[in-house]
Scaffold this active site. Structure first.
Site, PDB file in Angstrom:
ATOM      1  N   ARG A 144       0.818  -1.212   0.000  1.00 19.30           N
ATOM      2  CA  ARG A 144       0.000   0.000   0.000  1.00 19.30           C
ATOM      3  C   ARG A 144       0.856   1.268   0.000  1.00 19.30           C
ATOM      4  NH1 ARG A 144      -5.470  -1.701   2.237  1.00 19.30           N
ATOM      5  NH2 ARG A 144      -6.041   0.475   2.478  1.00 19.30           N
ATOM      6  N   TYR A 147       0.774   4.244  -2.541  1.00 27.43           N
ATOM      7  CA  TYR A 147      -0.314   5.205  -2.357  1.00 27.43           C
ATOM      8  C   TYR A 147      -0.102   6.031  -1.089  1.00 27.43           C
ATOM      9  CZ  TYR A 147      -5.201   6.839  -1.983  1.00 27.43           C
ATOM     10  OH  TYR A 147      -6.346   7.601  -1.883  1.00 27.43           O
ATOM     11  N   GLU A 149       2.550   6.482   0.966  1.00 20.44           N
ATOM     12  CA  GLU A 149       3.745   7.337   1.021  1.00 20.44           C
ATOM     13  C   GLU A 149       3.715   8.389  -0.081  1.00 20.44           C
ATOM     14  OE1 GLU A 149       5.389   7.420   3.569  1.00 20.44           O
ATOM     15  OE2 GLU A 149       5.939   5.473   4.374  1.00 20.44           O
ATOM     16  N   LYS A 151       1.044   9.887  -1.114  1.00 19.07           N
ATOM     17  CA  LYS A 151       0.167  10.949  -0.597  1.00 19.07           C
ATOM     18  C   LYS A 151       0.847  11.716   0.539  1.00 19.07           C
ATOM     19  CE  LYS A 151      -3.818  10.487  -2.882  1.00 19.07           C
ATOM     20  NZ  LYS A 151      -4.529  11.584  -3.551  1.00 19.07           N
ATOM     21  N   PHE A 193     -19.586  -4.880  -2.546  1.00 18.48           N
ATOM     22  CA  PHE A 193     -20.697  -5.548  -1.853  1.00 18.48           C
ATOM     23  C   PHE A 193     -22.021  -5.312  -2.580  1.00 18.48           C
ATOM     24  CE2 PHE A 193     -18.791  -5.787   2.761  1.00 18.48           C
ATOM     25  CZ  PHE A 193     -17.807  -6.645   2.281  1.00 18.48           C
ATOM     26  N   ARG A 213     -14.442   0.675   9.240  1.00 16.52           N
ATOM     27  CA  ARG A 213     -14.272   1.848   8.386  1.00 16.52           C
ATOM     28  C   ARG A 213     -15.436   2.794   8.678  1.00 16.52           C
ATOM     29  NH1 ARG A 213     -10.199  -0.560   7.652  1.00 16.52           N
ATOM     30  NH2 ARG A 213      -9.068  -0.933   5.707  1.00 16.52           N
ATOM     31  N   PRO A 276      -5.652  -1.773   7.177  1.00 19.87           N
ATOM     32  CA  PRO A 276      -5.846  -1.158   8.494  1.00 19.87           C
ATOM     33  C   PRO A 276      -6.992  -1.818   9.269  1.00 19.87           C
ATOM     34  CG  PRO A 276      -5.574   0.529   6.811  1.00 19.87           C
ATOM     35  CD  PRO A 276      -5.710  -0.782   6.095  1.00 19.87           C
ATOM     36  N   ARG A 279     -10.611   2.439  11.537  1.00 19.32           N
ATOM     37  CA  ARG A 279     -10.467   3.783  10.977  1.00 19.32           C
ATOM     38  C   ARG A 279     -11.718   4.590  11.277  1.00 19.32           C
ATOM     39  NH1 ARG A 279      -9.369   3.628   4.968  1.00 19.32           N
ATOM     40  NH2 ARG A 279      -7.206   3.243   5.483  1.00 19.32           N
TER      41      ARG A 279
HETATM   42  P1  NAD Z   1     -11.127   7.745  -8.934  1.00 22.15           P
HETATM   43  O1  NAD Z   1     -10.164   6.669  -9.278  1.00 22.15           O
HETATM   44  O2  NAD Z   1     -12.537   7.581  -9.331  1.00 22.15           O
HETATM   45  O3  NAD Z   1     -10.626   9.140  -9.503  1.00 22.15           O
HETATM   46  C1  NAD Z   1      -9.297   9.462  -9.753  1.00 22.15           C
HETATM   47  C2  NAD Z   1      -9.232  10.162 -11.098  1.00 22.15           C
HETATM   48  O4  NAD Z   1      -7.877  10.523 -11.371  1.00 22.15           O
HETATM   49  C3  NAD Z   1      -9.672   9.259 -12.265  1.00 22.15           C
HETATM   50  O5  NAD Z   1     -10.548   9.963 -13.105  1.00 22.15           O
HETATM   51  C4  NAD Z   1      -8.367   8.903 -12.965  1.00 22.15           C
HETATM   52  O6  NAD Z   1      -8.551   8.610 -14.342  1.00 22.15           O
HETATM   53  C5  NAD Z   1      -7.553  10.144 -12.715  1.00 22.15           C
HETATM   54  N1  NAD Z   1      -6.108   9.931 -12.777  1.00 22.15           N
HETATM   55  C6  NAD Z   1      -5.379   8.936 -12.228  1.00 22.15           C
HETATM   56  N2  NAD Z   1      -4.078   9.103 -12.502  1.00 22.15           N
HETATM   57  C7  NAD Z   1      -3.984  10.248 -13.250  1.00 22.15           C
HETATM   58  C8  NAD Z   1      -2.919  10.950 -13.851  1.00 22.15           C
HETATM   59  N3  NAD Z   1      -1.648  10.517 -13.749  1.00 22.15           N
HETATM   60  N4  NAD Z   1      -3.194  12.070 -14.545  1.00 22.15           N
HETATM   61  C9  NAD Z   1      -4.458  12.533 -14.671  1.00 22.15           C
HETATM   62  N5  NAD Z   1      -5.519  11.898 -14.132  1.00 22.15           N
HETATM   63  C10 NAD Z   1      -5.273  10.775 -13.416  1.00 22.15           C
HETATM   64  O7  NAD Z   1     -11.002   7.970  -7.360  1.00 22.15           O
HETATM   65  P2  NAD Z   1     -11.802   8.945  -6.392  1.00 22.15           P
HETATM   66  O8  NAD Z   1     -12.410   8.113  -5.354  1.00 22.15           O
HETATM   67  O9  NAD Z   1     -12.628   9.879  -7.166  1.00 22.15           O
HETATM   68  O10 NAD Z   1     -10.579   9.715  -5.713  1.00 22.15           O
HETATM   69  C11 NAD Z   1     -10.254  11.050  -6.069  1.00 22.15           C
HETATM   70  C12 NAD Z   1      -9.127  11.537  -5.165  1.00 22.15           C
HETATM   71  O11 NAD Z   1      -9.549  11.512  -3.814  1.00 22.15           O
HETATM   72  C13 NAD Z   1      -7.857  10.707  -5.260  1.00 22.15           C
HETATM   73  O12 NAD Z   1      -6.738  11.559  -5.198  1.00 22.15           O
HETATM   74  C14 NAD Z   1      -7.916   9.849  -4.011  1.00 22.15           C
HETATM   75  O13 NAD Z   1      -6.634   9.487  -3.562  1.00 22.15           O
HETATM   76  C15 NAD Z   1      -8.629  10.754  -3.037  1.00 22.15           C
HETATM   77  N6  NAD Z   1      -9.332   9.979  -2.001  1.00 22.15           N
HETATM   78  C16 NAD Z   1     -10.488   9.326  -2.261  1.00 22.15           C
HETATM   79  C17 NAD Z   1     -11.109   8.587  -1.263  1.00 22.15           C
HETATM   80  C18 NAD Z   1     -12.412   7.862  -1.492  1.00 22.15           C
HETATM   81  O14 NAD Z   1     -12.891   7.194  -0.565  1.00 22.15           O
HETATM   82  N7  NAD Z   1     -13.058   7.952  -2.609  1.00 22.15           N
HETATM   83  C19 NAD Z   1     -10.534   8.507   0.014  1.00 22.15           C
HETATM   84  C20 NAD Z   1      -9.324   9.168   0.237  1.00 22.15           C
HETATM   85  C21 NAD Z   1      -8.745   9.919  -0.765  1.00 22.15           C
HETATM   86  N1  UDP Z   2     -13.008  -5.384   1.848  1.00 19.99           N
HETATM   87  C1  UDP Z   2     -13.707  -6.573   1.988  1.00 19.99           C
HETATM   88  N2  UDP Z   2     -14.267  -7.121   0.882  1.00 19.99           N
HETATM   89  C2  UDP Z   2     -14.191  -6.558  -0.359  1.00 19.99           C
HETATM   90  C3  UDP Z   2     -13.483  -5.326  -0.488  1.00 19.99           C
HETATM   91  C4  UDP Z   2     -12.895  -4.772   0.641  1.00 19.99           C
HETATM   92  O1  UDP Z   2     -13.824  -7.134   3.093  1.00 19.99           O
HETATM   93  O2  UDP Z   2     -14.737  -7.118  -1.318  1.00 19.99           O
HETATM   94  C5  UDP Z   2     -12.429  -4.767   3.056  1.00 19.99           C
HETATM   95  C6  UDP Z   2     -10.959  -4.377   2.933  1.00 19.99           C
HETATM   96  O3  UDP Z   2     -10.132  -5.470   3.277  1.00 19.99           O
HETATM   97  C7  UDP Z   2     -10.853  -3.236   3.921  1.00 19.99           C
HETATM   98  C8  UDP Z   2     -12.232  -2.573   3.856  1.00 19.99           C
HETATM   99  O4  UDP Z   2     -13.111  -3.538   3.276  1.00 19.99           O
HETATM  100  O5  UDP Z   2     -10.679  -3.742   5.233  1.00 19.99           O
HETATM  101  C9  UDP Z   2     -12.248  -1.318   3.006  1.00 19.99           C
HETATM  102  O6  UDP Z   2     -11.656  -1.613   1.780  1.00 19.99           O
HETATM  103  P1  UDP Z   2     -11.547  -0.564   0.582  1.00 19.99           P
HETATM  104  O7  UDP Z   2     -10.708  -1.192  -0.467  1.00 19.99           O
HETATM  105  O8  UDP Z   2     -12.889  -0.087   0.213  1.00 19.99           O
HETATM  106  O9  UDP Z   2     -10.813   0.697   1.228  1.00 19.99           O
HETATM  107  P2  UDP Z   2      -9.529   0.894   2.164  1.00 19.99           P
HETATM  108  O10 UDP Z   2      -8.959  -0.417   2.590  1.00 19.99           O
HETATM  109  O11 UDP Z   2      -8.599   1.660   1.319  1.00 19.99           O
HETATM  110  O12 UDP Z   2     -10.088   1.634   3.317  1.00 19.99           O
END
Ligand code: NAD
Ligand code: UDP
Length: 318
Positions: A144, A147, A149, A151, A193, A213, A276, A279
């Site tokens: 992981r 992602y 590190e 970030k 799910f 979570r 993790p 969270r």
């Molecule tokens: P997502 O994968 O749907 O969106 C990410 C977007 O970035 C996509 O459209 C992808 O095509 C684009 N992308 C990826 N690499 C790229 C690059 N090198 N150049 C240009 N575009 C690029 O994910 P999301 O859930 O919408 O997440 C958006 C942001 O929020 C991300 O930075 C993610 O790390 C952050 N984030 C999301 C969550 C969540 O739960 N959804 C949680 C924590 C952080």
């Molecule tokens: N997870 C799970 N079944 C799945 C997908 C994810 O039990 O089909 C668990 C995963 O192991 C983690 C939690 O759900 O403990 C959240 O996973 P997700 O990938 O959504 O986000 P993150 O781990 O980045 O919080």
């Protein structure tokens, strides 16, 4: 400033980015969406393409970008473990070179710049719930790490540009967020799910499902983004944005099965490395500095998300 505010959203064709572009257009901004479509899709922004104030660029943020804008939201980065582990080197480049490029742009055009950071900066947290003052517990060499590190380094760059060049920055630490337009195959727990339950396939719990979570509905989160960007200049973050309701993964599975009326069984699969165990965001800072807290409880957000997948699944299977 004269006329509409010009805003760049990197990763604008992704799940969160598409909601953000929509919100900014509704607020009267001119929006440029830059995306390389790695995990995003045109479908997510199709409904915005008729808007004359919306512009789309195919662009990879690991390369510099030249546009005249007032604000930048940097969301470009794959967010689900399956996608960010697909090409880990590119994930690090996207976070680190991407941050350098948007920060360089912000410096040149004197734009305010927002970073979509993550609760993953806390790793497998030893402090619960997580406050912004906690420095985290991240394995720097695990699967992981590209992602987490990446970030963390992006946050470092944001704060160094702020100290060194007085850049106006905003850093949000986003906790698990869900809603319509999640990628059906990105492996994130809510989409997995729901898709499994609607298809009557086994619902896959990793480990014994006791890890926790906190799930935030997308519209609540976007409200937090906009408030953070509009906050006074001394509010730079990091600010946790997430829903403090905490659920075990097993509870989530049971709720999704019940709400979809599915006959799916739960099956248990190995827990991925460094997953993790717990969270939950402490959102005191967001409450105090932004007057923000989530308003949509899990059940209500799941209803909307399930309705989206119910509508889309027949299209995708055709
Ligand atoms: P997502 O994968 O749907 O969106 C990410 C977007 O970035 C996509 O459209 C992808 O095509 C684009 N992308 C990826 N690499 C790229 C690059 N090198 N150049 C240009 N575009 C690029 O994910 P999301 O859930 O919408 O997440 C958006 C942001 O929020 C991300 O930075 C993610 O790390 C952050 N984030 C999301 C969550 C969540 O739960 N959804 C949680 C924590 C952080
Ligand atoms: N997870 C799970 N079944 C799945 C997908 C994810 O039990 O089909 C668990 C995963 O192991 C983690 C939690 O759900 O403990 C959240 O996973 P997700 O990938 O959504 O986000 P993150 O781990 O980045 O919080």
């Amino acid at each position: 400033m004269y006329g509409r505010k010009r805003v760049l959203v990197t990763g604008g064709a992704g799940f969160l980015g598409s909601f953000l572009c929509e919100r900014l257009l509704n607020d009267g901004c001119q929006v440029i969406c830059a995306d390389n479509y790695f995990t995003g899709s045109r479908d997510n922004i199709l409904h915005l393409l008729d808007n004359p104030y919306f512009e789309v660029m195919r662009h990879d943020v690991t390369f510099p970008l030249y546009v005249e804008v007032d604000e930048i939201y940097n969301l470009a980065c794959p967010a689900s473990p399956i996608h960010y582990q697909f090409d880990p080197v590119q994930t690090v480049k996207t976070s680190v070179h991407g941050a350098i490029n948007v920060l360089g742009l912000a410096k040149r055009v004197k734009a305010k710049v927002f970073q979509a950071s993550t609760s993953e900066v806390y790793g497998d947290p030893a402090v619960h719930p997580q406050t912004e003052g906690y420095w985290g517990n991240v394995n720097p060499i695990g699967p992981r790490a590209c992602y987490d590190e990446g970030k963390r380094c992006a946050e470092t760059l944001f704060f160094d540009y702020h100290r060194q060049y007085k850049l106006n920055i905003r850093v949000a630490r986003i906790f698990n967020t869900y809603g319509p337009r999640m990628h059906p195959q990105d492996g994130r727990v809510v989409s997995n799910f729901i898709v499994q339950a609607l298809r009557g396939e086994p619902v896959t719990l990793y480990g014994d499902g006791s890890q926790t979570r906190s799930f935030c509905y997308v519209e609540d989160l976007i409200e937090g983004f906009v408030r953070l960007m509009a906050a006074p200049d001394d509010v730079i973050g990091p600010v946790n944005l997430g829903n403090p309701g905490e659920f075990t993964i097993r509870q989530l599975a049971e709720l999704v099965i019940e709400m979809t009326g599915s006959k799916s069984e739960m099956v248990f699969k190995p827990l991925p490395q460094d997953d993790p165990t717990q969270r939950r965001p402490d959102i005191s800072r967001a409450k105090a500095q932004l007057g923000w807290e989530p308003t949509i409880p899990l059940k209500q957000g799941l209803e909307r998300t399930i309705a989206y997948f119910e509508r889309k699944l027949p299209e995708w299977s055709a």
